[in-house]
Scaffold this motif. Structure first.
Motif, PDB file in Angstrom:
ATOM      1  N   LEU A   1       0.863  -1.182   0.000  1.00 50.73           N
ATOM      2  CA  LEU A   1       0.000   0.000   0.000  1.00 50.73           C
ATOM      3  C   LEU A   1       0.899   1.231   0.000  1.00 50.73           C
ATOM      4  CD1 LEU A   1      -2.644   1.611   0.305  1.00 50.73           C
ATOM      5  CD2 LEU A   1      -2.505   1.212   2.784  1.00 50.73           C
ATOM      6  N   LEU A   2       0.753   2.078  -1.018  1.00 56.01           N
ATOM      7  CA  LEU A   2       1.561   3.282  -1.140  1.00 56.01           C
ATOM      8  C   LEU A   2       0.673   4.519  -1.104  1.00 56.01           C
ATOM      9  CD1 LEU A   2       3.885   2.310  -4.172  1.00 56.01           C
ATOM     10  CD2 LEU A   2       4.301   1.899  -1.737  1.00 56.01           C
ATOM     11  N   TYR A   3       1.072   5.522  -0.320  1.00 54.73           N
ATOM     12  CA  TYR A   3       0.462   6.845  -0.369  1.00 54.73           C
ATOM     13  C   TYR A   3       1.403   7.744  -1.170  1.00 54.73           C
ATOM     14  CZ  TYR A   3      -2.879   5.897   3.506  1.00 54.73           C
ATOM     15  OH  TYR A   3      -3.904   5.407   4.293  1.00 54.73           O
ATOM     16  N   ARG A   4       0.997   8.134  -2.359  1.00 56.66           N
ATOM     17  CA  ARG A   4       1.815   8.998  -3.221  1.00 56.66           C
ATOM     18  C   ARG A   4       3.221   8.418  -3.403  1.00 56.66           C
ATOM     19  NH1 ARG A   4      -1.322  13.010  -5.814  1.00 56.66           N
ATOM     20  NH2 ARG A   4      -2.664  14.074  -4.312  1.00 56.66           N
ATOM     21  N   GLY A   5       3.324   7.085  -3.420  1.00 51.79           N
ATOM     22  CA  GLY A   5       4.603   6.417  -3.618  1.00 51.79           C
ATOM     23  C   GLY A   5       5.304   5.991  -2.351  1.00 51.79           C
ATOM     24  N   TYR A   6       4.845   6.454  -1.199  1.00 50.34           N
ATOM     25  CA  TYR A   6       5.484   6.111   0.073  1.00 50.34           C
ATOM     26  C   TYR A   6       4.806   4.884   0.690  1.00 50.34           C
ATOM     27  CZ  TYR A   6       7.650  10.755  -0.104  1.00 50.34           C
ATOM     28  OH  TYR A   6       8.367  11.870  -0.483  1.00 50.34           O
ATOM     29  N   PRO A   7       5.569   3.819   1.016  1.00 47.69           N
ATOM     30  CA  PRO A   7       4.975   2.648   1.672  1.00 47.69           C
ATOM     31  C   PRO A   7       4.340   3.029   3.000  1.00 47.69           C
ATOM     32  CG  PRO A   7       7.179   2.136   0.854  1.00 47.69           C
ATOM     33  CD  PRO A   7       7.005   3.628   0.723  1.00 47.69           C
ATOM     34  N   ILE A   8       3.171   2.478   3.265  1.00 44.60           N
ATOM     35  CA  ILE A   8       2.441   2.818   4.480  1.00 44.60           C
ATOM     36  C   ILE A   8       3.263   2.486   5.714  1.00 44.60           C
ATOM     37  CG2 ILE A   8       1.234   0.586   4.629  1.00 44.60           C
ATOM     38  CD1 ILE A   8      -0.241   4.064   5.485  1.00 44.60           C
ATOM     39  N   GLU A   9       4.076   1.423   5.644  1.00 42.31           N
ATOM     40  CA  GLU A   9       4.903   1.048   6.794  1.00 42.31           C
ATOM     41  C   GLU A   9       5.897   2.149   7.138  1.00 42.31           C
ATOM     42  OE1 GLU A   9       4.081  -2.800   4.455  1.00 42.31           O
ATOM     43  OE2 GLU A   9       4.516  -0.695   4.037  1.00 42.31           O
TER      44      GLU A   9
END
Length: 434
Positions: A66-74
């Motif tokens: 799961l990525l927010y604007r390319g950033y992994p949620i973790e």
């Protein structure tokens, strides 16, 4: 040179452009199929249809990404990322620098108050009204206080999103306080968004209240985890409503209505109900047998996901947060013992592995929220508070998109063919089908 797929229908070849997403996912562009050929695709639930192009959230269900604007949620929740960081990222496309972070946080805090006339609305609901029913009404009513003739103006779109992100937590807390007959608590700008929500929910005018930092961080992580999740049912609802150029407050109210369903935002509540039905670890074997029996209607809630075919990355984080909260509060919850044993079985039993029935984020969130004192009736409301950020980002992206058209799905009509009208006095008696 563009690549095409060839569709052969009754001897006629039709070229369909092939498009790829950032990670190489293949999509057949059928947008011109009906206008050019009068043919339509059929896809109930739109499970194989890309309804839009977006730069906000990416999910790889097979790999559990799961990525927010390319950033992994973790990376976001395991770092110093806070509510302001994540909201700014989803809404504006990039993480804020120090000055942008401070300015955006101050802007949000300046809009947390709601109009006193709007507070009067809460008195019109029955004392036992479900908080989600209240939220649908009061969020939609915001449009009566903030009008605009041009929602597609970037400045108007941005301020509308900021208002919604800031005010929905306040409205949610007021909905809870009025439902239990307690006086409403106004927000304090000295607190973060997560701290403020806990303060508005649980403080008392008669004594000092300081949000617990462990619980405040847990609440912040829960909010970040639930902010956006690609084109789910409620997000798609927001986009469909927005495609008609409806005001953003009405669009978010539509999203809240869709989220209310037990198959969507109410899933964590269903998990708790299931665990309480099982009752004790010693009955797990019996219920697992019911799950495996195709003739038994019993369903294992909180396992599997429409998109994820491996472990939901949010579930791993939520599991850790749940343990931290229970340990911090010294809560001994037999429901957690049940959950842990069900998780162990799901990760080792061939039946669950073969069917990709891994625990999802809803499996743990209900247990965590209950330990924090959030009543079950507020579970879906809290989901809406978090998801408002993603809804606003999705609405803004849709509203500012050039050439945006109103959504208009097609259908397969299976009703009666053309027939002649028969006057009432000449109609033959028919047997009732009711």
């Amino acid at each position: 040179m563009s690549e095409n797929a060839i569709l052969n229908v009754r001897g006629k070849e039709i070229k369909l452009p092939i498009r790829e997403d950032t990670f190489g996912g293949v999509f057949l562009d059928v947008s011109k199929l009906q206008p050019q050929t009068k043919m339509c695709t059929y896809d109930p639930g739109y499970t194989s249809t890309g309804s839009c192009e977006s730069t906000i959230t990416f999910i790889d269900g097979g790999k559990g990404i799961l990525l927010y604007r390319g950033y992994p949620i973790e990376q976001l929740v395991e770092s110093t990322c806070d509510f302001t960081d994540a909201a700014y990222l989803l809404l504006n496309g990039e993480l804020p620098d120090g000055n942008q972070h401070k300015a955006f946080e101050q802007e949000l805090k300046s809009h947390t108050m709601v109009h006193e006339k709007l507070i009067e609305f809460f008195k019109g609901f029955k004392s036992d009204a479900h908080p989600m029913a209240i939220m649908v009404g009061v969020v939609g009513a915001l449009s009566a206080f903030y009008e605009s003739k041009n929602w597609r103006d970037p400045a108007q779109a941005q301020i509308s999103c900021v208002r919604l992100i800031a005010k929905v937590p306040t409205l949610a807390a007021i909905a809870y306080r009025t439902s239990v007959g307690q006086p409403i608590v106004y927000p304090k700008n000295e607190y973060s968004m997560a701290q403020n929500f806990l303060y508005m929910m649980f403080s008392s005018p008669s004594e000092e209240f300081k949000p617990d930092p462990i619980l405040a961080r847990a609440m912040e992580v829960i909010m970040i985890l639930h902010m956006d999740h690609e084109q789910n049912a409620s997000t798609s609802t927001v986009r469909v409503a927005g495609s008609s150029q409806a005001n953003p407050y009405a669009c978010i109210a539509a999203g809240i209505s869709c989220l209310w369903g037990p198959s969507h935002g109410g899933a964590n509540e269903a998990v708790l109900s299931m665990l309480e039905e099982i009752g004790n670890v010693k009955y797990i074997t019996e219920y697992i047998a019911k799950v495996k029996d195709p003739k038994d209607p019993f369903r294992l809630m909180g396992f599997g996901h429409r998109v994820y075919k491996s472990y939901d990355p949010r579930a791993k984080i939520m599991r850790q947060i749940t343990h931290q909260v229970l340990e911090h509060l010294k809560v001994v919850d037999p429901v957690l013992d049940l959950a842990m044993e069900l998780e162990r079985i799901a990760l080792t039993d061939e039946y669950f592995i073969k069917r990709n029935l891994y625990p999802n984020v809803d499996f743990y969130s209900g247990i965590c929220l209950r330990a924090m004192g959030i009543p079950v009736s507020m579970f879906t409301v809290l989901f809406a508070v978090s998801r408002t950020v993603g809804w606003c980002a999705q609405w803004k992206e849709m509203a500012l998109e050039k050439g945006n058209r109103i959504s208009r799905p097609r259908q397969i009509y299976s009703g009666a063919a053309t027939r002649a009208y028969v006057p009432l006095d000449k109609r033959a008696p028919t047997q009732s089908k009711m």
